[in-house]
Structure formats: C-alpha cells, structure tokens
Design a protein around this motif. Structure first.
Motif, mmCIF file in Angstrom:
data_model
loop_
_atom_site.group_PDB
_atom_site.id
_atom_site.type_symbol
_atom_site.label_atom_id
_atom_site.label_comp_id
_atom_site.label_asym_id
_atom_site.label_seq_id
_atom_site.Cartn_x
_atom_site.Cartn_y
_atom_site.Cartn_z
ATOM 1 N N ARG A 211 6.434 11.229 -16.356
ATOM 2 C CA ARG A 211 7.463 11.314 -15.331
ATOM 3 C C ARG A 211 7.356 12.669 -14.668
ATOM 4 O O ARG A 211 7.304 13.701 -15.332
ATOM 5 N N ARG A 212 7.312 12.679 -13.370
ATOM 6 C CA ARG A 212 7.175 13.935 -12.636
ATOM 7 C C ARG A 212 8.228 13.984 -11.529
ATOM 8 O O ARG A 212 8.546 12.977 -10.906
ATOM 9 N N ILE A 213 8.732 15.183 -11.304
ATOM 10 C CA ILE A 213 9.698 15.426 -10.242
ATOM 11 C C ILE A 213 9.137 16.524 -9.350
ATOM 12 O O ILE A 213 8.609 17.514 -9.843
ATOM 13 N N SER A 214 9.224 16.369 -8.053
ATOM 14 C CA SER A 214 8.792 17.431 -7.145
ATOM 15 C C SER A 214 9.506 18.715 -7.543
ATOM 16 O O SER A 214 10.677 18.696 -7.887
ATOM 17 N N PRO A 215 8.839 19.890 -7.470
ATOM 18 C CA PRO A 215 7.474 20.080 -7.018
ATOM 19 C C PRO A 215 6.432 19.991 -8.126
ATOM 20 O O PRO A 215 5.265 20.248 -7.896
ATOM 21 N N GLN A 216 6.864 19.669 -9.372
ATOM 22 C CA GLN A 216 5.875 19.490 -10.428
ATOM 23 C C GLN A 216 4.923 18.347 -10.069
ATOM 24 O O GLN A 216 3.741 18.385 -10.374
ATOM 25 N N PHE A 217 5.458 17.308 -9.450
ATOM 26 C CA PHE A 217 4.622 16.278 -8.850
ATOM 27 C C PHE A 217 4.290 16.806 -7.462
ATOM 28 O O PHE A 217 5.064 16.712 -6.542
ATOM 29 N N SER A 218 3.121 17.390 -7.338
ATOM 30 C CA SER A 218 2.893 18.325 -6.238
ATOM 31 C C SER A 218 2.576 17.650 -4.909
ATOM 32 O O SER A 218 2.565 18.296 -3.885
ATOM 33 N N PHE A 219 2.285 16.377 -4.915
ATOM 34 C CA PHE A 219 2.118 15.689 -3.635
ATOM 35 C C PHE A 219 2.247 14.189 -3.868
ATOM 36 O O PHE A 219 2.066 13.701 -4.980
#
Length: 868
Positions: free
Chosen positions: A377-385
């Motif tokens: 599970r990723r949340i911006s900005p860790q999920f960078s694009f």
C-alpha cells in the motif's frame, strides 16, 4: 567434619533447587517495559481526562506515534508560556475496590529527559514529585515512571498531574504528554503485564475514511462490506467488449467492472464470472457507494459509454480504445446527488491479476519499488508517480493516471505469497460537494506481449515530460560526484576544523560536498522556524566558515525542515496553527522525529507556508553563502488529507503533492534570483516537486532514473555503511549518473570508492547532457559485469560499466544499432577508474547480428563513448 559435610549437602541441594525454581518463575513472567508495564488494578488512558487546560487536548494525529509504542492516544502539551492559572493540570477520576496502599505509575514524556517535570496529587492530598524511571522507549523519549505510594479508601478518587516548571533549551518551553496512568496495589507482584486491549488510534493519514478490505479468495479488492450502498455483483453472461489493437477489455454488463483483460492470446486477468464494480465513491461519513442500478451502455463512434446510477451519485464513464498503443483510456464524470461531500473514488479496479493464469511469478513495480509477493500500500508522495506495472516472463499489464492536476493517489497492488491472483487499484481523494460534478483524470489501461517494463515506463515518461519542467542544475553540481555528512559550522573552532575536514574527505573519498546539520544556534533543532532567523553575529560567523570551506574547494549544504512548525514558539499562536494540515476531526496533523522534544505542527505545503519558510531561511542561505538548501521531510511524509481546503487555498482533500509543488516553486522563485548557483534537495524522490528541486536525497533507482531521465536522486545511505555496501552504492551511482551519499567511509572501501568518484567527477558532466536509458538496447555478454546506456541522440551513446568480481576482466557488451545512432563505422573510446582523465581508443570492436560488440578491460568501473 564428616557430620558437617553430611549436614551441609542437603542444604545446598535445597538452596540449588530453590534458586532454580526462582529462576524458572522469573523466566515465566514478563519483564517491566513500556509495552509490558506493571500489573495494575486501574488503567487510565491519557486522553480520557476528566478536566484539563493542556494545549490541544487528546492528540492522536501524530503520524510518528506508532514508532514509540504509544497506546491509543495521548493528552498533549506544548507551549511557550504558562496559562493564567500558573500551571498546566490534567485531572483523572478512578475507582478503587478496597482500602489499601497503592502505587501510581505514569507513561509519557520522560520528566527527567525531554519532558517538563511533573507533580502529582491524589484527591486534595499533598502535591508530590515524580519518582524514578523504570523503562523507556523511542530514544528515551517516552518513559514508564514510578510516581509514588499513597493510601486510599475504597471508592472514587482523582489524580491530578501538573506542569509548572519549564525547560530552558535556548528558549523556555513547556512540553509533556500523558500516554497512560496506572494504579497498582503495593503488595501486588511486580512484573510486566500486557496493556489493555483498546482500539489503537490510527496514524495512517487516510485510515479514518476506511482502509482496504482484506483479500478473500481470488478477490484482492473487496467492497462488499456493510457500509457500501448499492453493491451489484456480476454473475451473468452479459458483457461489453472493447478492442484496442491487440488489447481486449471485457466489462461486466451488470456493474461495468473489468472482468477480463487480454493481450492477443495471453490472459492478463484470470477468467472470472465476477467483477468488482466499475466505480466506488466514499463520503465523509465513511459510507461507500456503487451504482444501485444496472449500467446503461451506448456506443459513440469508437467510444463505449457506461452510465451509472445510484441514490447518492451518477456517473458517465467513457472507454476510448487506442489501437496504435494497445491501450484503453477511461474518463469518468461523477455527479454528487447526496447531501454530503464525496471524498474518495476508485475507478476500474483490476482484480484477479495472474499474467498467463499464474500469479506467483508476477513482478509488481509500484513507484520506485519492486516486489514479487505480498500486498503493498502506498500513499503519495511515497507512491511517487501514478504508474503501476506488472510483468512476468511473457507479458506486461500496466495502469497509469494522466493527472496534470497532481491529485494524490493511494495505491494498493500485489498478491498473497501463495500465488492467489492479485490486484491493482488506485484511489483518488477529490472533494465533490453536493450537487457538483467532477471530471476524474484519465485512467489508462494497457498491456503488451513481453515482460520488459521499459515500454510501460516510456509511455508514462513521454506523457509526463510533454508538460512537466526540467529541474535547475547549475554547472558546479554536475561534477561533485558525491556528498557526505561531515561539516559542522556551529562550534567556535569551525573555521579550523571544517576546512580541514574538507581536505580529509577529498583524500579519503574524493568528496568535497558536505551536508551540514549542526549550524543552528541552539542545542536542539526543534524551534522551527524560529531557529533559522540568525542574528547578524551568527550570520557573519556562518559566512566566514562557508568562505573558508570554499577557499579549500569545498561545497556546503545546510539542513532545514520544510514540514515542521514548533508549537512552543510565539509564532505558533500568531499564525502557525493556521498553516497546518487539518484532520477530519478538526485537529491539526502533527509530525515528530525521535530526537525532538515535542510533536511539531505539520504545515500544509503551499505558497503561504513557503513564504514564511523563506523569510526564516533566507538569511542563512543567501547571506550565509551556502551552496545547497536541504528541505527535510518533503517527498517523504505520506500525503495527508487536508480538511481545511478553503483555509489553505486548494479545492480537493487530497492535494498534498500539488501543494508540495506550490511550496518548492515558491522557494525556487524567491531564492534562485538571489543566487543562480544555489541548489536544493528534498528527502525522498517526488517527481512532481523535482521540477523545481535539484536532488532527491536517497532512494533513487533505475526505475525512477529511467522514467524521469532529467531528475536526479542521490544513491547511498544516511548512516555509516559497511565497506561492501559503500562500494555497491558508489557503483550504483556511477551506473545511474547521479551523486552518491557516503558517511563514515570504511578504510577498506576508500580506494575503490575514491577511484570511482573521481571517474564520476570527470564524466558526470557529460552524462547530464545525455538521456539515461538503463539497459534498453544493451546486452552483456560476460559475467560479473553490469552496464547501462545513456543516449546522446545523433551523437551516439555513453555506456557505463562496473566490475562486480574481485579481479580485473575483459567485459563484453553488445549495443543495438537499431536503438541508437551507431553503426559499423562508429569508433569508440573508453576511460577507466584507474586512468581518470585519459580517453583510450577502443580497438576490440566487431559487428554481430545488428549489434556493435565492444570488448574492454574493466577493473572497477569504466565508461565507453562513441565518437564521430
């Protein structure tokens, strides 16, 4: 003597048995710790006070609490002054079942370390000082402390905790937190006991709106829970088929969801008669809704249009096939017909992912991470694009949002380790007010028939760079090679020590760019942003030190934090709280590191906060004459939903990334005209922000470098690394054409790292003018070597190579003539880490099946370039 021996032997046996029994009993009970506090008859949560005058009341919006084993929430105090009452107090009621002697315990900020001293009082009795620390956690920040003994009758009582004494740390402040209070009978056995089971206050930014459901059998994304309105499961045979070149998308006739995705003869999703709904929306109350009626379908030219209807929203979803690229573009217009705002949307979730009907060999690329098992599970900005790619040996499936508005994305992707089919879901966080209509950014689904992720990245990259800006890269920074944490310009002897440390770094590692973290005038870094406002004497001293470092060839970075605002400063009362991101309950989000004495307010990154930040840092950065401004936490702090959009000047709840861009653009526009050679760094990769930022500090890899060839993320480690790791980081940085961060370089690694860094300093300025292409069109024909290629357009290529063996070897690499401007007449020359500055003609070149094959000696690292 014999009688004595006969008598003592049984006694020794008894003593040994008793000692063994005692040891066994000791082993059977938990030790006292912060997570296993003493056994007790009363447990009171800190936030469950009867009465208090503390600053923010119960505080549980601090995203760092989870690292300190905080149980539930806390009662929090942070202030620069005492209240009118002359002290801060928190009163708690509790019930005792019998008259006895009791012991009170306290869990919270250590009153003897980073928290203010406390006193305690039972009912109207005497006011007492605190006792001794029993255990601590989070770098001694939180302590389990004995308050003391007291006599009490059975019945109802109160305990009052007071703070009236401040701590002088450059300024006087008042800081405390109460995690819990415990009451034990004095005769109770003293051993650790589990904390009571309570609902742990979530620290995840988006969790208050409901998390993802756990996977059930083949479905990795389930919305079939009680608060979903209008769920419609497809069990029929009615489908809509969209053909886009070789890509075939099958949609449910019942709920519009994706039932199948194929590329040619290859299945990208497993066969299923069930589909998740095409669209789900969530409301502020936590209710989630899907269409309650069957979709209405129509065709307009090549587009397939799906109309969705429910009691809470309507939507029109348009599927547009792109036959040339084997993609389907999905656009949705959502109208809110309810009486509360829509706060999140999920469009076209992909479930049952198993490329070629086998999931356990699927590899997921999410942002810059690569994984082959488990859910992520990723949340911006860790999920960078907004791009997710799934590959196996034969096929690729990908999804991307083309979102110029940079609305935050929460992503879930992956599959269970046992190979059950996985999922690929991206969730946006708009604010769709009652009666309003929102156009969702375009979602693109695509696939192709090989397992190479580069083509999917190419398509996202082409779209991104068709509108995004390139960063500011001054000439001086192109040849730094690396960065280190070495200089401290705070001590009085810095004028002697820091220039000497530059010379030492150059001799050991070749690095002359130093990151300064100890230039602040106080003993703590916790007075943000007040501590950046240096007086003229401090500024003059800083400028002298920087000039001395420049005189010996060094460069200087300074540390600041772009996302912390101290709550123990007068500025907090004046405007600080107003600048901070707001949670759904109306409280501000807090941020904290392990070594600071209180949670900071988490400013919402926008132009308004940037203006206050620049006013604070402008003197040290410009008048101090530094080379690089580091803005910690930017790019690393998970995106926080902000429920005060009018206050902070944005439209949607999830605009953390867009606000971050506004922040760094404002900093760039304010500071760069005063020093065009200034560079900036943020903590983690954030491509949207890196339009205005020179570097992301750490966590760059080939996926980021390839997808965003004009953005640079430093390789390395922010701690001392082993010799093997330091060499590996340096080789990676050389292969990617970006700096390396090395701290405390081990003696065994110095020669290798220094030689590669010196080679980098020579060739990196050339690589900045080329486009990183990773391994596209490059094939290694020899073991123990690695190579990447940089495209120079009509001028040909650069190829960087490293040797991973312990001995020098002849490396052989084939370069595709179809991919690059080279042919059989092209000449090549090379440079090695052992002969920096000397280009040698490469004679061992031949043609083979459309490739130019190069043979060259590589001891540690080398670069090849084509020449006209």
């Amino acid at each position: 003597m014999a009688d004595f021996v006969d008598g003592i032997y049984p006694l020794l046996v008894i003593l040994v048995l008793a000692a063994s029994l005692a040891m066994a009993q000791a082993d059977s009970v938990p030790e006292i710790s912060y997570t296993t506090p003493p056994n007790r008859v009363v447990w009171i949560e800190g936030e469950s006070c009867t009465d208090h005058n503390w600053t923010l009341g119960p505080a549980y919006n601090c995203w760092a609490f989870e690292y300190g084993n905080i149980h539930g929430g806390v009662l929090d105090l942070a202030s620069w002054r005492l209240p009118a009452e002359g002290c801060y107090y928190a009163r708690y009621e509790f019930e005792l079942s019998e008259t006895n002697t009791y012991i009170a315990y306290y869990m919270g900020r250590d009153p003897a370390y980073q928290g203010c001293p406390i006193t305690w009082q039972i009912d109207d009795g005497p006011e007492n000082t605190f006792g001794s620390r029993l255990a601590s956690t989070l770098n001694m920040k939180y302590a389990l402390t004995t308050l003391g003994r007291f006599e009490a009758d059975a019945g109802r009582h109160t305990i009052t905790i007071r703070v009236s004494e401040g701590i002088d740390d450059g300024y006087t402040y008042y800081s405390q937190q109460i995690d819990a209070i415990l009451i034990s009978m004095a005769e109770m056995p003293f051993y650790g006991a589990p904390r009571p089971e309570i609902v742990q206050a979530s620290n995840e930014p988006m969790a208050q709106l409901g998390g993802w459901a756990n996977p059930v059998e083949s479905s990795a994304f389930s919305v079939s829970h009680e608060n979903v309105q209008g769920l419609c499961i497809d069990e029929g045979d009615e489908v809509q088929v969209i053909q886009a070149g070789d890509l075939k998308l099958t949609l449910s006739g019942r709920n519009g969801g994706v039932r199948g995705l194929e590329y040619g003869e290859q299945n990208l999703l497993t066969d299923s008669a069930q589909a998740e709904p095409l669209l789900m929306v969530s409301f502020l109350s936590g209710i989630a809704a899907t269409n309650s009626q069957m979709p209405v379908w129509r065709v307009d030219n090549s587009d397939v249009i799906c109309s969705l209807q429910s009691e809470l929203f309507t939507a029109e979803v348009v599927f547009s096939p792109d036959a040339e690229n084997d993609e389907v573009r999905i656009n949705a217009r959502i109208t809110n017909t309810s009486d509360e705002p829509i706060c999140q949307t999920v469009l076209a979730p992909l479930v049952n992912i198993a490329l070629n009907d086998q999931a356990n060999n699927d590899v997921y690329r999410l942002g810059h991470d690569v994984f082959d098992s488990g859910f992520h599970r990723r949340i911006s900005p860790q999920f960078s694009f907004d791009w997710i790619c799934v590959t196996d040996d034969q096929a690729t499936l990908y999804a991307r949002y083309e979102d110029i508005g940079l609305l935050d994305t929460e992503a879930l992707a992956g599959f269970p380790s046992d190979g059950v089919p996985g999922c690929l879901v991206m969730r946006k966080s708009p604010r769709i007010l009652p009666g309003a209509t929102w156009q969702c950014p375009t979602l693109v689904l695509g696939g192709y028939g090989n397992g190479d992720w580069h083509l999917a990245a190419d398509r996202f990259s082409q779209w991104w760079h068709s509108w995004a800006l390139r960063p500011h890269i001054p000439q001086w920074v192109r040849a730094v090679g690396g960065i280190t944490l070495a200089y401290s310009i705070k001590p009085e002897n810095a004028l002697v020590d820091d220039p000497a440390s530059v010379i030492n770094n150059v001799s050991t590692s070749g690095i002359y760019w130093g990151h300064c973290a100890a230039w602040l005038p106080f003993n703590t870094e916790a007075w943000y942003p007040l501590n950046y406002k240096l007086n003229p004497t401090q500024l003059a001293h800083m400028a002298d030190v920087v000039r001395a470092i420049h005189d010996v060839g060094g460069r200087v970075s300074v540390y600041t934090n772009g996302l912390m605002f101290s709550r123990v400063t007068p500025e907090w009362e004046l405007y600080g709280e107003d600048l901070c991101a707001v949670a759904q309950d109306g409280g501000v989000w807090l941020s904290e590191h392990t070594y600071r004495h209180h949670p900071m307010g988490l400013p919402y990154p926008n132009a308004r906060w940037a203006q206050e930040y620049v006013r604070a840092v402008e003197g040290p950065v410009i008048l101090g004459g530094v080379d690089t401004l580091y803005m910690d936490q930017l790019g690393a702090v998970p995106a926080h939903l902000d429920y005060a959009p009018e206050r902070h000047g944005h439209e949607h709840y999830g605009e953390w990334i867009a606000g971050t861009v506004e922040f760094v653009r404002t900093v760039h526009e304010r500071l760069m005209p005063q020093n065009p050679d200034l560079t900036t760094m943020i903590e983690r990769p954030c491509p949207a922000a890196q339009q205005y930022v020179t570097f992301g500090l750490l966590h760059g890899n080939e996926i980021l470098r390839y997808t965003f060839p004009y953005y640079y993320n430093i390789s390395g480690c922010y701690d001392s690394a082993s010799a093997e790791a330091a060499i590996e980081y340096t080789k990676q940085a050389f292969m990617l054409g970006q700096p390396v961060l090395l701290i405390g370089l081990a003696e065994e690694a110095q020669d290798v790292c220094r030689s590669i860094i010196q080679l980098k300093q020579c060739v990196d300025p050339l690589l900045y003018e080329a486009v990183f292409r990773d391994t596209v069109g490059v094939e290694l024909l020899s073991a123990d070597t690695m190579a990447t290629v940089f495209d120079r357009g009509e001028d040909g290529v650069y190829v960087t190579m490293v040797n991973n063996s312990d001995v020098a070897l002849d490396a052989q690499v084939a370069i595709s003539m179809a991919d690059y401007a080279i042919d059989g007449q092209t000449e090549f020359e090379f440079m090695t880490a052992e002969n920096v500055g000397q280009w040698h003609s490469l004679d061992n070149v031949f043609m083979d099946n459309g490739n130019v094959v190069l043979n060259l000696p590589v001891t540690t690292a080398a670069i090849v370039r084509s020449i006209d």
